[in-house]
Design a protein around this motif. Structure first.
Motif, PDB file in Angstrom:
ATOM      1  N   VAL A 102       0.831  -1.209   0.000  1.00  0.00           N
ATOM      2  CA  VAL A 102       0.000   0.000   0.000  1.00  0.00           C
ATOM      3  C   VAL A 102       0.865   1.259   0.000  1.00  0.00           C
ATOM      4  CG1 VAL A 102      -1.795   1.252   1.262  1.00  0.00           C
ATOM      5  CG2 VAL A 102      -1.830  -1.241   1.172  1.00  0.00           C
ATOM      6  N   VAL A 103       1.925   1.243   0.801  1.00  0.00           N
ATOM      7  CA  VAL A 103       2.740   2.445   0.956  1.00  0.00           C
ATOM      8  C   VAL A 103       3.644   2.672  -0.247  1.00  0.00           C
ATOM      9  CG1 VAL A 103       4.539   3.548   2.352  1.00  0.00           C
ATOM     10  CG2 VAL A 103       2.656   2.325   3.458  1.00  0.00           C
ATOM     11  N   LEU A 104       4.304   1.617  -0.697  1.00  0.00           N
ATOM     12  CA  LEU A 104       5.274   1.767  -1.783  1.00  0.00           C
ATOM     13  C   LEU A 104       4.671   1.492  -3.145  1.00  0.00           C
ATOM     14  CD1 LEU A 104       8.385   0.031  -0.171  1.00  0.00           C
ATOM     15  CD2 LEU A 104       7.777   2.465  -0.184  1.00  0.00           C
ATOM     16  N   GLY A 105       3.485   0.904  -3.185  1.00  0.00           N
ATOM     17  CA  GLY A 105       2.876   0.598  -4.458  1.00  0.00           C
ATOM     18  C   GLY A 105       3.478  -0.648  -5.068  1.00  0.00           C
ATOM     19  N   MET A 106       3.158  -0.858  -6.322  1.00  0.00           N
ATOM     20  CA  MET A 106       3.660  -2.031  -7.027  1.00  0.00           C
ATOM     21  C   MET A 106       5.105  -1.766  -7.439  1.00  0.00           C
ATOM     22  SD  MET A 106       1.014  -3.795  -6.765  1.00  0.00           S
ATOM     23  CE  MET A 106      -0.763  -3.709  -6.621  1.00  0.00           C
ATOM     24  N   THR A 107       6.024  -2.292  -6.690  1.00  0.00           N
ATOM     25  CA  THR A 107       7.433  -2.001  -6.912  1.00  0.00           C
ATOM     26  C   THR A 107       8.253  -3.265  -6.763  1.00  0.00           C
ATOM     27  OG1 THR A 107       9.292  -0.642  -6.203  1.00  0.00           O
ATOM     28  CG2 THR A 107       7.775  -1.429  -4.501  1.00  0.00           C
ATOM     29  N   ASP A 108       9.555  -3.127  -6.956  1.00  0.00           N
ATOM     30  CA  ASP A 108      10.459  -4.262  -6.787  1.00  0.00           C
ATOM     31  C   ASP A 108      10.565  -4.631  -5.316  1.00  0.00           C
ATOM     32  OD1 ASP A 108      10.945  -4.396  -9.477  1.00  0.00           O
ATOM     33  OD2 ASP A 108      12.666  -3.026  -9.387  1.00  0.00           O
ATOM     34  N   PRO A 109      11.068  -5.861  -5.038  1.00  0.00           N
ATOM     35  CA  PRO A 109      11.284  -6.249  -3.629  1.00  0.00           C
ATOM     36  C   PRO A 109      12.312  -5.331  -2.976  1.00  0.00           C
ATOM     37  CG  PRO A 109      11.327  -8.172  -5.056  1.00  0.00           C
ATOM     38  CD  PRO A 109      11.321  -6.971  -5.972  1.00  0.00           C
ATOM     39  N   ILE A 110      12.139  -5.118  -1.675  1.00  0.00           N
ATOM     40  CA  ILE A 110      13.085  -4.332  -0.892  1.00  0.00           C
ATOM     41  C   ILE A 110      13.786  -5.262   0.088  1.00  0.00           C
ATOM     42  CG2 ILE A 110      11.720  -2.223  -1.137  1.00  0.00           C
ATOM     43  CD1 ILE A 110      10.712  -2.671   1.700  1.00  0.00           C
ATOM     44  N   VAL A 111      14.888  -4.763   0.692  1.00  0.00           N
ATOM     45  CA  VAL A 111      15.698  -5.584   1.579  1.00  0.00           C
ATOM     46  C   VAL A 111      14.927  -5.986   2.831  1.00  0.00           C
ATOM     47  CG1 VAL A 111      16.680  -3.632   2.840  1.00  0.00           C
ATOM     48  CG2 VAL A 111      17.977  -5.759   2.634  1.00  0.00           C
ATOM     49  N   GLY A 112      13.914  -5.224   3.211  1.00  0.00           N
ATOM     50  CA  GLY A 112      13.147  -5.530   4.411  1.00  0.00           C
ATOM     51  C   GLY A 112      12.397  -6.841   4.337  1.00  0.00           C
ATOM     52  N   GLN A 113      12.171  -7.346   3.126  1.00  0.00           N
ATOM     53  CA  GLN A 113      11.439  -8.595   2.993  1.00  0.00           C
ATOM     54  C   GLN A 113      12.265  -9.815   3.427  1.00  0.00           C
ATOM     55  OE1 GLN A 113      10.261  -8.148  -1.110  1.00  0.00           O
ATOM     56  NE2 GLN A 113       8.210  -7.397  -0.505  1.00  0.00           N
ATOM     57  N   LEU A 114      13.550  -9.610   3.736  1.00  0.00           N
ATOM     58  CA  LEU A 114      14.323 -10.698   4.338  1.00  0.00           C
ATOM     59  C   LEU A 114      13.814 -11.060   5.734  1.00  0.00           C
ATOM     60  CD1 LEU A 114      17.963  -9.615   3.375  1.00  0.00           C
ATOM     61  CD2 LEU A 114      16.633 -11.502   2.402  1.00  0.00           C
ATOM     62  N   ALA A 115      13.078 -10.129   6.343  1.00  0.00           N
ATOM     63  CA  ALA A 115      12.569 -10.402   7.694  1.00  0.00           C
ATOM     64  C   ALA A 115      11.474 -11.462   7.685  1.00  0.00           C
ATOM     65  CB  ALA A 115      12.043  -9.114   8.326  1.00  0.00           C
ATOM     66  N   PHE A 116      10.766 -11.599   6.558  1.00  0.00           N
ATOM     67  CA  PHE A 116       9.624 -12.520   6.552  1.00  0.00           C
ATOM     68  C   PHE A 116      10.045 -13.977   6.747  1.00  0.00           C
ATOM     69  CE2 PHE A 116       5.941 -14.809   5.216  1.00  0.00           C
ATOM     70  CZ  PHE A 116       4.872 -13.997   5.563  1.00  0.00           C
TER      71      PHE A 116
END
Length: 413
Positions: A102-116
């Motif tokens: 929602v915040v960044l929109g349809m974009t590439d993956p970010i480094v924060g997704q390593l947390a999942f």
């Protein structure tokens, strides 16, 4: 059955090698805990993990991307509490990942997704019973949403579903594998914990058995000491009283009486040394025990002390187990001691010992009977009952018909 043949009339009490056997047993039941990080090492590991991931998130600031950096930090910082609040941390990371769309929109993956995947691993390992399957469902849904977002700007609406299969499978492979590794680690932790608890319980049971065995041995020695002291001292008191009264009329009677007192005292001291020797670890613990045919010596000793005893004993003493012989000897010894102590100065006793399918003992006196109160307290009758009960026998003690006291015992062979 003992693996080493016992000498006739001897009790084997192994003592020299007892400490060695105990240490070997303790080593066998000592729980062996697999290598794992200690509490301090776990805190350092989590701190370095969170700091390292936050350092990666700060790279977005260098690229003038503050919003992706903030979203990444919101996903990394909760990982500090992933061990103690794994379900809550997973929920926060999942919500932050959903907010990313929602915040960044349809974009590439970010480094924060390593947390999942880290959060999925944590809830799989330290989560509760219901949080683990729920987190798996959320993980699969998140992988589908992430693949839909990543392919939104590279594919048209017609082939979008086909293009999102590969990203969804790749994302699910990483996240679900992390979750599965966490579940396997949790099962291993619970299994190791159960083994440690079982070993600890085994150790406590072994210590309890040792304590109970020592308590039983102390009780047995206490009974033996009571029998020896009560019997020997009662004989000596009776002989001393007789010598004191007889010396006034015939001084020559005092000499043999004093010799009998000395012999009784020496025999009692030898018996006490034997019992106390069982408590000394430096001795072998092999000591002779009285046998059934030693009952005749008890009768002779009682007569020498001035007691009137009419004994009916077997002409030839049969061979009986050592434990049965010792129990029968102690019953007769305690019964005659009670006659001397409670029946009165002029009481006569009748002893009858027969051996067939069991050793049968009956001691009857014509003394004061219930008025003397021999069964009102003390350890004598209790000790006799315990000795007979060990061999599945039966014993009774009470006033005799017409006066006096009767002790009857039956010890099966």
């Amino acid at each position: 059955m003992d693996p080493i043949p016992r000498p006739h009339g001897a009790e084997i009490v192994p003592q020299e090698d007892a400490p060695a056997r105990r240490s070997t047993y303790d080593q066998r039941v000592e729980p062996v805990v697999p290598w794992t990080l200690g509490p301090r090492a776990r805190r350092w590991f989590d701190a370095l993990l969170v700091l390292g991931l936050c350092a990666l998130a700060s790279a977005h600031f260098l690229s003038d991307e503050p919003l992706p950096a903030a979203v990444s930090l919101s996903q990394f910082i909760p990982l500090w509490w992933r061990r103690s609040h794994s379900a809550l941390v997973f929920a926060v990371v999942a919500a932050s990942s959903a907010a990313q769309v929602v915040v960044l929109g349809m974009t590439d993956p970010i480094v924060g997704q390593l947390a999942f995947p880290i959060a999925a691993y944590s809830v799989g390992r330290w989560g509760g019973r219901w949080s683990r399957p729920f987190s798996l469902v959320v993980t699969l849904c998140a992988c589908v949403v992430a693949a839909w977002a990543w392919t939104s700007w590279t594919a048209s609406a017609d082939n979008r579903l086909d293009n999102m299969v590969a990203p969804a499978l790749s994302c699910a492979g990483v996240a679900v594998s992390s979750w599965a590794l966490g579940v396997a680690g949790g099962q291993r932790d619970r299994f190791v914990r159960s083994l440690v608890e079982s070993a600890e319980q085994t150790r406590r049971m072994a210590e309890r058995d040792v304590a109970l065995a020592a308590q039983d041995e102390r009780a047995r020695i206490a009974r033996e000491m009571h029998d020896v002291v009560a019997h020997g001292l009662s004989v000596m008191v009776v002989q001393a009283d007789g010598a004191r009264y007889a010396a006034a009329q015939d001084p020559g009677v005092a000499v043999p009486t004093l010799e009998a007192i000395a012999d009784t005292g020496r025999a009692s001291l030898a018996e006490m040394r034997r019992l106390l020797g069982l408590l000394r670890t430096e001795e072998s613990g092999v000591r002779p025990q009285p046998r059934l045919d030693d009952v005749a010596h008890l009768v002779e000793e009682a007569k020498a002390a001035g007691m009137q005893v009419e004994a009916t004993l077997p002409e030839e003493w049969p061979s009986v187990p050592d434990g049965v012989g010792l129990a029968a000897y102690r019953v007769v010894q305690e019964a005659l001691t009670n006659v001397r102590k409670h029946a009165g100065p002029q009481a006569a006793a009748t002893l009858r010992v027969t051996v067939d399918d069991a050793v049968r003992i009956q001691v009857t006196d014509d003394g004061r009977g219930a008025a003397s109160g021999p069964g009102s307290g003390g350890h004598g009758l209790v000790g006799m009952r315990e000795r007979v009960a060990v061999h599945d026998g039966a014993m009774s003690a009470g006033p005799a018909v017409g006066g006096g006291w009767t002790v009857s015992a039956r010890i099966p062979l």
